[in-house]
Design an enzyme around this catalytic site. Structure first.
Site, PDB file in Angstrom:
ATOM      1  N   ASP A 122       0.825  -1.208   0.000  1.00 46.80           N
ATOM      2  CA  ASP A 122       0.000   0.000   0.000  1.00 46.80           C
ATOM      3  C   ASP A 122       0.862   1.263   0.000  1.00 46.80           C
ATOM      4  OD1 ASP A 122      -2.388  -1.349  -0.078  1.00 46.80           O
ATOM      5  OD2 ASP A 122      -2.808  -1.151   2.069  1.00 46.80           O
ATOM      6  N   HIS A 127      -3.014   4.854   4.475  1.00 46.75           N
ATOM      7  CA  HIS A 127      -3.141   5.700   3.293  1.00 46.75           C
ATOM      8  C   HIS A 127      -3.094   7.194   3.642  1.00 46.75           C
ATOM      9  CE1 HIS A 127      -3.903   2.208   0.894  1.00 46.75           C
ATOM     10  NE2 HIS A 127      -5.002   1.886   1.560  1.00 46.75           N
TER      11      HIS A 127
END
Length: 316
Positions: free
Chosen positions: A247, A270
């Site tokens: 990610d 994120h």
């Protein structure tokens, strides 16, 4: 500079297509990857049900949401969501220029990892282009904190990720992984790590409109008793931190250029990844733009970084 830095930009040799469902929307979607000219970057072409179309560049300036996924564009309007695995795959394999067509608002989750994307790109082939690749070279530490979580960029001779996670769940606990990136290491050590979640969170996520397409076919699920529900178990003993690294690679690929340096994070996600990238790019004293060139040394050669022409694709 380390030999893993490449002098020239690259793109796909031929087209690639994949289909699946969105892990959050639960809706079917197809995604198509097309070769692109040098200096194109990664560009998404997405459409809406009313026939509207928009080109969205894969840049941190286009990030419109970071809750459980990375969203490019306006979440209330035209956008493309859950782009992190697509971006990580292109970043990890060293693909600079691609046009991505998608017939929905969320990239397909596939098996929850980047493995099928890597397989598709390898089958399509990757070709070098006749234009120099530009890098963002980190010159000094840049750090951001949010409670107990933090992320930072530091100077490093190469491209390195150091990810540290810490969960109360006994199935995960604290895991750390440090990796100097190249395409082979990405394929072997990162690409197959799947997204994960907790059974206890399912009803709350469904009520909020998330995880509508999640299943044991595309997610590692941790049960109420702290055990892995998936019959096949884990692909890596530390699959959780490897997926967090996947990610992070996808989120940092939104810089608009590759970086020479080390990215470190503790209990990141994120939102923190995007915030750290914005902090870096907002401080022009923290980085410089360079190109690589091959310098002969007797019978051998090395790749070294040299100052590049003014280049600012990120437009934060």
């Amino acid at each position: 500079m380390g030999i893993e830095l490449h002098e020239y930009q690259s793109t796909l040799k031929s087209h690639a297509s994949l289909s699946g469902i969105g892990v959050h929307s639960g809706k079917p979607v197809s995604i198509h990857f097309h070769p692109a000219d040098a200096d194109t970057g990664i560009v998404f072409h997405c459409g809406d049900a009313d026939g509207s179309h928009r080109e969205i560049r894969a840049l941190v300036s286009e990030v419109g949401g970071t809750e459980l996924r990375t969203v490019l564009g306006d979440p209330a309007g035209l956008h493309v969501a859950t782009v992190e695995h697509v971006m990580a795959s292109l970043f990890g394999l060293g693909v600079d220029n691609v046009v991505v067509e998608i017939d929905g608002v969320e990239a397909p989750i596939l098996d929850g990892s980047a493995a099928l994307l890597v397989e598709a790109f390898d089958q399509a082939g990757i070709v070098r282009q006749a234009v120099k690749r530009r890098y963002i070279r980190i010159l000094k530490p840049v750090r951001i904190e949010n409670g107990a979580s933090w992320a930072e960029f530091r100077p490093h001779d190469g491209t390195r990720f150091e990810i540290d996670i810490d969960f109360e769940s006994a199935a995960i606990g604290r895991q750390y992984l440090g990796l100097d990136l190249n395409a082979d290491r990405f394929r072997r050590d990162v690409s197959r790590a799947r997204t994960f979640g907790f059974m206890k969170d399912v009803e709350r996520l469904w009520a909020a409109g998330f995880a509508l397409g999640a299943s044991l076919e595309n997610s590692v699920v941790i049960g109420e008793d702290g055990r892995i529900i998936n019959m096949e178990g884990l692909r890596y003993p530390d699959e959780f931190v490897r997926h967090k690294m996947l990610d992070a690679m996808g989120d940092l690929a939104l810089a608009g250029a590759r970086f020479i340096g080390c990215f470190r994070s503790y209990r990141g996600g994120h939102r923190l990844n995007a915030a750290a990238l914005r902090r870096l790019l907002s401080d022009r004293s923290a980085f410089e733009i360079v190109e690589t060139t091959r310098r002969e040394r007797g019978r051998s050669a090395e790749i070294v970084a040299v100052s590049a022409p003014v280049f600012a694709p990120w437009a934060i």
